[in-house]
Structures are given as structure tokens and as C-alpha cells.
Design a protein around this motif. Structure first.
Motif, PDB file in Angstrom:
ATOM      1  N   PHE A   1      85.527  31.292 -44.542  1.00 17.52           N
ATOM      2  CA  PHE A   1      85.316  32.433 -43.775  1.00 17.52           C
ATOM      3  C   PHE A   1      85.592  32.521 -42.492  1.00 17.52           C
ATOM      4  O   PHE A   1      84.792  31.543 -41.757  1.00 17.52           O
ATOM      5  N   ILE A   2      86.466  33.154 -41.833  1.00  8.72           N
ATOM      6  CA  ILE A   2      86.689  32.909 -40.391  1.00  8.72           C
ATOM      7  C   ILE A   2      86.607  34.380 -39.759  1.00  8.72           C
ATOM      8  O   ILE A   2      86.854  35.691 -40.557  1.00  8.72           O
ATOM      9  N   SER A   3      86.631  34.330 -38.339  1.00  9.25           N
ATOM     10  CA  SER A   3      86.671  35.619 -37.661  1.00  9.25           C
ATOM     11  C   SER A   3      88.056  36.409 -38.014  1.00  9.25           C
ATOM     12  O   SER A   3      89.198  35.680 -38.109  1.00  9.25           O
ATOM     13  N   ARG A   4      88.071  37.568 -37.552  1.00  8.04           N
ATOM     14  CA  ARG A   4      89.444  38.039 -37.491  1.00  8.04           C
ATOM     15  C   ARG A   4      90.426  37.695 -36.251  1.00  8.04           C
ATOM     16  O   ARG A   4      91.379  37.736 -36.389  1.00  8.04           O
ATOM     17  N   ASP A   5      89.617  37.622 -35.255  1.00  5.67           N
ATOM     18  CA  ASP A   5      90.274  36.910 -34.195  1.00  5.67           C
ATOM     19  C   ASP A   5      90.821  35.623 -34.295  1.00  5.67           C
ATOM     20  O   ASP A   5      92.147  35.518 -34.079  1.00  5.67           O
ATOM     21  N   LEU A   6      90.139  34.840 -34.947  1.00  5.07           N
ATOM     22  CA  LEU A   6      90.664  33.409 -35.481  1.00  5.07           C
ATOM     23  C   LEU A   6      91.639  33.758 -36.301  1.00  5.07           C
ATOM     24  O   LEU A   6      92.560  32.817 -36.420  1.00  5.07           O
TER      25      LEU A   6
END
Length: 300
Positions: free
Chosen positions: A108-113
Motif C-alpha cells: 500500500f502506497i500513498s496517492r502521491d507516491l
């Protein structure tokens, strides 16, 4: 299982309307995802890869299809998921739950990343963490995916004047364009706002017999309205064909609306492609229920 063309009796003798039931190809690797993964899996095996890695959102048809295909074909699977807030919400998400049941491991990663997912630096970091893997792009669209989608139409489909499908990343319609006859017109109904898909499609196609019909996205990707949900429910009740609300439901709504408006020439033979995606209905219904809105009926 195989797909087949099912006639839709619309009561208008000026038109002949059929739907190709690609949703019946496989219970878990649905419709166009089955086509897109076919030759990618062949290459992954030929390269002796043991892991498939791909990207997607919370309710992605592609994520679930890759998980199911990995389980069925002996691959480990990794899903890079947009939204780090989903880390502790898998049990609340039917798509991610099923993918995990098929053995998929999530990152799971941030939307920015997530916006950096196509960069070389990001891929290098994934390789450092997960080792050597076979990379599948978000939505599954690449040259091999389009090769698979070129098998959707058969010689039996040359009778149709129009071939219609929903458009997400542009892979399915690109395959349809490439395997269509010059006498046929391919119509794409984007599930997203904007005309940026035109350039993406042009990179993959050989023919010019296509256009995008952009007025039936119902607010954009992942957006639905009460009008669309009621249409899907009425269509299911009348024809015993369930449509997904993100892609095929919008396309079928658009085609029938264009017929009503006499957009097609009289005597036209029209084929709609059902690209599957029915697994997403459960997640959509959870969202609709939270908003106290009408839900999609999955029963007759």
C-alpha cells in the motif's frame, strides 16, 4: 467457458443489437482481463519468472484478475495498491479480500507516491524489495494485452456494422480496432472524463475506423448516478444480463441512448462487448448503501 453473441430484443426493427458475453470467459479472470493477461502469462513463463507485480486501486478488476491468474498458473503475485489508508481496511473491501485469498501480497502506497509508479527509480525500489518480477502495467494494457484483445472478434462478427465497447486504459478498444474490418466502425465509450485517451489509443492501432463517444461517463471514473443504477437493474431484469457500473453499464446505456436518438443509420447491425468487471458490484453497493442510495441488484 466461451463468450457468445446474445441478441438484445429492443423492439426497434430499424436496428439489430447483440452483446458479446466476454463476461462468461472465466469466473475470476473476467472478460477483457482474461484477454489482456493471456500472452503476458505465456511470456512470464517463458522467462521463468515466478512473480507477477502490478498496480491498481481499491476495487480494481485488474488486481483481482492478476491474483486469480497467478493462483491458477503458479505465480506469486504482488499488488501495489493506491491509497496507504487501505492498509488496515482489507477486510472491508471485497476486491482486496478475494485477491488476498488468491495469495496476493499487497504494497500500500500513498496517492502521491503512486503517481511515480512508472518512473525508473520507483521500479528499482520495487526490485530491491521484491526481487525479479514480471511487471504488468496498471489496467494491464501493453502490446501483449492488445494482442490478446485482438482475439475478441471472430469471423462470425464480420456482419456487424458497429462494434462498441467501454474504454478504460484503451487496451481493449485498440485490440478491437486492429482486428476489425475496414467496413466496420469501432465506438469506444470512455469511463473517464477527457480526450487524453485518443493519443494513447493511436500508439497501438493500425486502422482509422474508430471514434470515442465521450458523453456517457456519468461524472467520471468510478462515478455512478441513480439513473445509471436504475438502468442496470432494468436491463438485468429484462434480459437477464448483469452489467457492471464502471464500464459496460455506461457503454450499454450510451448505445441504447444513441439508438433512441437515431444516431445510427437505419438497418445498422450493432455489437456491444461485455468486458466483465462484475466483481466490482459488491464494493459499489457498499458505497451506495453508505449514501442511502439505490443499489445494483445482482439477482433476477
Amino acid at each position: 467457458m466461451e463468450s457468445y453473441n446474445q441478441k438484445i430484443e429492443i423492439g426497434n426493427l430499424d436496428y439489430s443489437l447483440y452483446i458479446k458475453r466476454e463476461d462468461l470467459l472465466h469466473p475470476n479472470i473476467s472478460g477483457n482481463k482474461f484477454r489482456k493477461l493471456k500472452y503476458n502469462l505465456v511470456l512470464a513463463k517463458a522467462e521463468n519468472r515466478v512473480t507477477l507485480l502490478t498496480f491498481g486501486g481499491a476495487y480494481s478488476n485488474h488486481i483481482l484478475a492478476v491474483a486469480a491468474a497467478g493462483k491458477e498458473n503458479g505465480f506469486k503475485t504482488i499488488g501495489v495498491i493506491r491509497g496507504d489508508e487501505l492498509f488496515d481496511q482489507v477486510e472491508l473491501n471485497p476486491t482486496l479480500q478475494k485477491a488476498r485469498d488468491f495469495g496476493m501480497v499487497f504494497e500500500f502506497i500513498s496517492r502521491d507516491l503512486y503517481r511515480e509508479k512508472n518512473s525508473q527509480d520507483f521500479k528499482l525500489k520495487l526490485e530491491q524489495k521484491f526481487g525479479n518480477f514480471y511487471l504488468l502495467p496498471e489496467g494491464g494494457t501493453n502490446d501483449l494485452a492488445i494482442k490478446g484483445c485482438e482475439e475478441i472478434l471472430t469471423e462470425a462478427d464480420v456482419e456487424f456494422d458497429y462494434v462498441c465497447c467501454a474504454v478504460g486504459t484503451g487496451g481493449t478498444i485498440s485490440g478491437l480496432i486492429n482486428c476489425s474490418k475496414h467496413s466496420q466502425q469501432v465506438l469506444g465509450f470512455p469511463a473517464l472524463k477527457g480526450d487524453f485517451l485518443i493519443e494513447d489509443i493511436r500508439k497501438f492501432v493500425r486502422n482509422q475506423n474508430w471514434e470515442l463517444v465521450t458523453g456517457y461517463h456519468f461524472g467520471g471514473y468510478g462515478k455512478v448516478t441513480e439513473e445509471l443504477v436504475k438502468f442496470i437493474n432494468d436491463f438485468h431484469q429484462k434480459y437477464q444480463i448483469l452489467l457492471d457500473p464502471i464500464y459496460t453499464g455506461k457503454m450499454v446505456f450510451g448505445v441504447l441512448d444513441l439508438i433512441e436518438k437515431k444516431w445510427f443509420p437505419k438497418g445498422s447491425k450493432i455489437l456491444m462487448i461485455h468486458t466483465g468487471g462484475l466483481q466490482g458490484i459488491e464494493g459499489m453497493n457498499r458505497l451506495l448503501k453508505q449514501k442511502n442510495q439505490i443499489e445494483i441488484r445482482t439477482y433476477d
